[in-house]
Each structure stands twice: as C-alpha cells, then as structure tokens.
Design a protein around this motif. Structure first.
Motif, PDB file in Angstrom:
ATOM      1  N   THR A   2       5.352   5.440 -10.192  1.00 32.74           N
ATOM      2  CA  THR A   2       4.779   6.745  -9.878  1.00 32.74           C
ATOM      3  C   THR A   2       4.923   7.036  -8.390  1.00 32.74           C
ATOM      4  N   VAL A   3       4.705   8.299  -8.047  1.00 35.79           N
ATOM      5  CA  VAL A   3       4.762   8.719  -6.656  1.00 35.79           C
ATOM      6  C   VAL A   3       3.580   9.652  -6.374  1.00 35.79           C
ATOM      7  N   ALA A   4       3.011   9.533  -5.176  1.00 32.74           N
ATOM      8  CA  ALA A   4       1.936  10.415  -4.730  1.00 32.74           C
ATOM      9  C   ALA A   4       2.552  11.507  -3.861  1.00 32.74           C
ATOM     10  N   VAL A   5       2.262  12.771  -4.183  1.00 28.96           N
ATOM     11  CA  VAL A   5       2.918  13.867  -3.477  1.00 28.96           C
ATOM     12  C   VAL A   5       1.925  14.996  -3.194  1.00 28.96           C
ATOM     13  N   ARG A   6       2.092  15.623  -2.023  1.00 29.74           N
ATOM     14  CA  ARG A   6       1.266  16.789  -1.715  1.00 29.74           C
ATOM     15  C   ARG A   6       2.010  17.741  -0.792  1.00 29.74           C
ATOM     16  N   MET A   7       1.508  18.991  -0.759  1.00 26.76           N
ATOM     17  CA  MET A   7       2.028  20.013   0.141  1.00 26.76           C
ATOM     18  C   MET A   7       0.904  20.370   1.109  1.00 26.76           C
ATOM     19  N   PRO A   8       1.033  19.985   2.388  1.00 32.03           N
ATOM     20  CA  PRO A   8      -0.066  20.222   3.331  1.00 32.03           C
ATOM     21  C   PRO A   8      -0.234  21.694   3.674  1.00 32.03           C
ATOM     22  N   ASP A   9      -1.454  22.075   3.984  1.00 32.12           N
ATOM     23  CA  ASP A   9      -1.768  23.458   4.341  1.00 32.12           C
ATOM     24  C   ASP A   9      -1.961  23.561   5.848  1.00 32.12           C
ATOM     25  N   HIS A  10      -0.882  23.337   6.568  1.00 28.19           N
ATOM     26  CA  HIS A  10      -0.919  23.432   8.030  1.00 28.19           C
ATOM     27  C   HIS A  10       0.418  23.968   8.494  1.00 28.19           C
ATOM     28  N   PRO A  11       0.435  25.022   9.309  1.00 27.16           N
ATOM     29  CA  PRO A  11       1.716  25.638   9.687  1.00 27.16           C
ATOM     30  C   PRO A  11       2.647  24.704  10.439  1.00 27.16           C
ATOM     31  N   VAL A  12       2.107  23.807  11.263  1.00 28.32           N
ATOM     32  CA  VAL A  12       2.958  22.876  12.007  1.00 28.32           C
ATOM     33  C   VAL A  12       3.586  21.862  11.058  1.00 28.32           C
ATOM     34  N   ALA A  13       2.788  21.327  10.146  1.00 33.29           N
ATOM     35  CA  ALA A  13       3.318  20.369   9.169  1.00 33.29           C
ATOM     36  C   ALA A  13       4.409  21.009   8.319  1.00 33.29           C
ATOM     37  N   LEU A  14       4.157  22.218   7.821  1.00 33.75           N
ATOM     38  CA  LEU A  14       5.139  22.886   6.968  1.00 33.75           C
ATOM     39  C   LEU A  14       6.410  23.220   7.750  1.00 33.75           C
ATOM     40  N   ALA A  15       6.253  23.631   9.005  1.00 32.06           N
ATOM     41  CA  ALA A  15       7.429  23.936   9.827  1.00 32.06           C
ATOM     42  C   ALA A  15       8.270  22.691  10.060  1.00 32.06           C
ATOM     43  N   LEU A  16       7.616  21.567  10.324  1.00 29.52           N
ATOM     44  CA  LEU A  16       8.339  20.318  10.558  1.00 29.52           C
ATOM     45  C   LEU A  16       9.041  19.851   9.289  1.00 29.52           C
ATOM     46  N   LEU A  17       8.380  19.971   8.158  1.00 31.98           N
ATOM     47  CA  LEU A  17       8.992  19.601   6.883  1.00 31.98           C
ATOM     48  C   LEU A  17      10.209  20.471   6.592  1.00 31.98           C
TER      49      LEU A  17
ATOM     50  N   LYS B 213      10.092   1.211  -0.942  1.00 34.78           N
ATOM     51  CA  LYS B 213       9.039   0.762  -0.033  1.00 34.78           C
ATOM     52  C   LYS B 213       7.976   1.841   0.137  1.00 34.78           C
ATOM     53  N   ALA B 214       8.353   3.109   0.011  1.00 34.23           N
ATOM     54  CA  ALA B 214       7.388   4.203   0.138  1.00 34.23           C
ATOM     55  C   ALA B 214       6.426   4.242  -1.043  1.00 34.23           C
ATOM     56  N   THR B 215       6.931   3.851  -2.218  1.00 35.89           N
ATOM     57  CA  THR B 215       6.093   3.876  -3.422  1.00 35.89           C
ATOM     58  C   THR B 215       5.604   2.490  -3.814  1.00 35.89           C
ATOM     59  N   ALA B 216       5.846   1.499  -2.963  1.00 35.62           N
ATOM     60  CA  ALA B 216       5.437   0.114  -3.220  1.00 35.62           C
ATOM     61  C   ALA B 216       5.968  -0.396  -4.554  1.00 35.62           C
ATOM     62  N   GLY B 217       7.143   0.112  -4.957  1.00 28.95           N
ATOM     63  CA  GLY B 217       7.775  -0.356  -6.179  1.00 28.95           C
ATOM     64  C   GLY B 217       7.132   0.140  -7.458  1.00 28.95           C
ATOM     65  N   LEU B 218       6.212   1.088  -7.368  1.00 31.47           N
ATOM     66  CA  LEU B 218       5.530   1.611  -8.552  1.00 31.47           C
ATOM     67  C   LEU B 218       6.432   2.602  -9.296  1.00 31.47           C
TER      68      LEU B 218
ATOM     69  N   ASN C  33       0.860  -1.177   0.000  1.00 30.70           N
ATOM     70  CA  ASN C  33       0.000   0.000   0.000  1.00 30.70           C
ATOM     71  C   ASN C  33       0.903   1.237   0.000  1.00 30.70           C
ATOM     72  N   PRO C  34       1.070   1.943  -1.143  1.00 34.60           N
ATOM     73  CA  PRO C  34       2.025   3.049  -1.215  1.00 34.60           C
ATOM     74  C   PRO C  34       1.651   4.209  -0.295  1.00 34.60           C
ATOM     75  N   LEU C  35       2.641   5.046  -0.015  1.00 32.16           N
ATOM     76  CA  LEU C  35       2.473   6.168   0.899  1.00 32.16           C
ATOM     77  C   LEU C  35       2.511   7.489   0.139  1.00 32.16           C
ATOM     78  N   ILE C  36       1.893   8.516   0.704  1.00 29.82           N
ATOM     79  CA  ILE C  36       1.927   9.850   0.119  1.00 29.82           C
ATOM     80  C   ILE C  36       3.148  10.589   0.659  1.00 29.82           C
ATOM     81  N   ILE C  37       3.877  11.237  -0.241  1.00 32.32           N
ATOM     82  CA  ILE C  37       5.066  11.995   0.126  1.00 32.32           C
ATOM     83  C   ILE C  37       4.667  13.452   0.360  1.00 32.32           C
ATOM     84  N   HIS C  38       5.017  13.985   1.524  1.00 35.73           N
ATOM     85  CA  HIS C  38       4.694  15.366   1.885  1.00 35.73           C
ATOM     86  C   HIS C  38       5.928  16.247   1.711  1.00 35.73           C
ATOM     87  N   ILE C  39       5.723  17.439   1.153  1.00 40.04           N
ATOM     88  CA  ILE C  39       6.821  18.368   0.894  1.00 40.04           C
ATOM     89  C   ILE C  39       6.483  19.748   1.448  1.00 40.04           C
ATOM     90  N   ALA C  40       7.541  20.545   1.655  1.00 41.90           N
ATOM     91  CA  ALA C  40       7.361  21.891   2.198  1.00 41.90           C
ATOM     92  C   ALA C  40       7.248  22.935   1.101  1.00 41.90           C
TER      93      ALA C  40
END
Length: 347
Positions: free
Chosen positions: A123-138, A116-121, A67-74
């Motif tokens: 393609t990659v799933a990517v997003r930029m979250p709209d939350h100040p704590v998430a963006l600060a941590l990234l 392992k993050a992309t389950a060997g695919l 089950n692939p994972l979504i990659i979060h970016i700042a």
C-alpha cells in the motif's frame, strides 16, 4: 552540506514561476531533499521514485527505514500512475477534503515508487496538501514527493522554517520558508483498502467530519492499545518529545500544582504545559500556555511550538494537562501521549 534558504510569500500569484520555487524544484529533480511548508507542518520532500532521494530523507531525519513515508501530490491525476484503484469511499473523501490534511492509504502499483518510500508494503499513503507553496513546488518539480515531517526523528514536528533550520541545517539541501503553518498537527491517515475506512492516525480532519461523508469509520486498535503495532506512517516510534521527562496528568489544576510543589521541594526545576485559562494559576519554574482550552484548534496549532519552547528552558521535569478526546482533541492527545512516552499520572 550547505543548506540553502529560500523565502517565499505564499500570498503572491503564480508561485510556481518564482525563481525560489524553481531553484528548490531543481534540487528535488537532482535527487536532493528540500523542506517546505504544508498546511499541517513542514515536510521534508524528496523524489518518491528515487531510492537515493528517499534514503537521504531517512538519513537527514535519523528515521528508521521500516517507517513508511507519505507521498504528496499536486493533483489527483498523479495517483493514477502509482495506485491500482481508488475505492468509492476514497473518492468521496478526496472530494470533501482534498487538498487538505487528509492522507489516504491505497493499494499501490508495483515498480513505480521507491520501495524504500513505502517500506516494502503493498500500500501507499498519499495526500494533496492545502498550501500554495507546497502545491507550487510539487507542480514545478513534476514529481510525487515523499515527505515526512522536517525534523530530527523523535523531536517535535516543525511549524516554522526556523524549527526546520534548528534540526536540519547542514543535513539537507534547502528549506523553502513560506511562513508558519496553519493546522499545526499532521494529517489524519485513513486506510481505504477495506470496506469500512479506518483511522490509523488522528489529525487535522476529525472522525466526526469523516463520518459525515462516508458513514461508519473505525479506528486502528493500536491507537489505544500500546501492545499492538501501529499501521500508519509516523506512528511506530516515540515522537514529538521535549528534552525533559514529560508527564501528562489526569487531574485538576490544584492536583497538578501539588505535584509541582512536591518536585520543587525536592530541588527540581519544574515546567507546566497549560492553556491560557490556567496560565496564571501555576507556581512553577516555567509555565507555557498552549492555546485556549475552550478552542482546541488553537491548542493543536500551538502544540509543537510549545513543546519546542520547553527545550529552551533548563528543566528537570514537565507536567502537562490533558484534553477531552473529542474532535481535534483526539489528535492532540495522540501527539501528547507520543511526546510523553510515559504513563499518564492519575489523580
């Protein structure tokens, strides 16, 4: 494992300089996993370039490795290191909805992210979250973070740090408590690798909003046909389930009450998931209102908290109302169907 809790006020300035954020970022640099808030639900983050970190995510959640994972970016520049190209439609969607609850599927560069993050695919799933704590941590970690929802696999997604702690205390290095999340449902996932963008998972951005930006948008047939394998991260297995059998009912409130009465007459303890408009109508052991039917965004925001609330009750069966599948209602019904895993009762 001891799980550390860092409490952060999302409204303060220069969050990435705060010691709590930097302590959490240091854990991520050490290939540990840390839960953090986004505008949708709490995510369980780990270094997307590290097999060790990604394995810890799967182990903590009990999530299947296929089950692939979504990659979060700042910031958008980060994707250049691990994405081959960004099609025009994807650029337009980024302009319109990033940062925000929209995940894009793009062709990945090989050898950058953990397989392992992309389950060997490819393609990659990517997003930029709209939350100040998430963006600060990234930003503080300087890492792309693989981050599924921070819950035990199959359980309702977490919208508070307390939800995360209930599921994952002792299983992860830490939790950044930035308060309750906002949207309440996970991001919309859109495949941008074909000429016509395709919704693989409905979420916080609706089909109607997407079409205002890029024109025609299709939907993955697996959203309606359970015999087809879904293509989106987080959609392959049953999710969001309360502990008791949960049935959705396509009927009016009188018909739902008839089902409740029948089961109570059999000696069963019965719960009903409804909305504020109908909360005083049902005669059941437990009735929980999930937002307002006239404002579906409130249903989305309260959905996972409501499903978790039923787990605090000793019930034999739960009946739930259904919602129109327009706008955010499509995402609500998608999550409710996953939570139930049972045929809808037609009345």
């Amino acid at each position: 494992m001891q799980t550390q809790m860092w409490t952060v006020d999302k409204n303060v300035d220069n969050l990435k300089t705060y010691p709590q954020i930097n302590e959490a970022a240091q854990k991520l640099k050490q290939k540990e996993v840390v839960a953090f808030p986004t505008e949708t639900v709490y995510g369980l983050g780990g270094n997307a370039k590290s097999d060790d970190a990604v394995l810890k995510i799967f182990e903590a959640k009990g999530r299947p490795g296929d089950n692939p994972l979504i990659i979060h970016i700042a910031n958008r520049e980060q994707i250049n290191s691990f994405v081959k190209k960004v099609p025009e439609n994807a650029l337009r969607l980024m302009d319109a909805f990033w940062p925000g609850p929209l995940t894009l599927i793009l062709e990945k560069k090989e050898g950058v992210l953990s397989e392992k993050a992309t389950a060997g695919l490819s393609t990659v799933a990517v997003r930029m979250p709209d939350h100040p704590v998430a963006l600060a941590l990234l930003e503080a970690s300087c890492l792309p973070l693989a981050a599924p929802s921070a819950n035990l696999s199959g359980k309702p997604s977490p919208t508070t740090a307390a939800h995360v702690a209930d599921d994952l205390t002792g299983r992860i290095a830490g939790i950044v408590d930035g308060g309750p999340t906002g949207v309440g449902l996970e991001s919309t996932v859109v495949d941008c690798t074909s000429e016509i963008p395709t919704i693989l998972r409905p979420g916080g951005v609706t089909k109607e909003q997407l079409e205002e930006v890029v024109g025609e948008v299709s939907a993955d047939p697996a959203l309606k046909d359970t015999n087809q394998a879904p293509k989106s991260p987080g959609m392959k297995y049953r999710h969001y389930a309360p502990n008791s059998p949960f049935y959705l009912v396509d009927g009016n409130r009188e018909e739902i009450q008839q089902l409740v009465t029948e089961k109570r007459n059999e000696g069963l303890k019965v719960g009903v998931m409804t909305t504020k408009e109908n909360s005083g109508f049902y005669d059941a052991n437990v009735v929980i209102a999930c937002g307002e039917r006239g404002r579906l965004e409130t249903v989305a925001e309260a959905l996972y908290d409501t499903l978790r609330a039923f787990n605090q009750e000793d019930l034999d069966i739960i009946f739930g109302e259904i919602f129109p599948e327009q706008g955010v209602g499509q995402a609500i019904m998608n999550r409710l169907s996953k939570a139930s895993g049972l045929p809808i009762i037609q009345k």
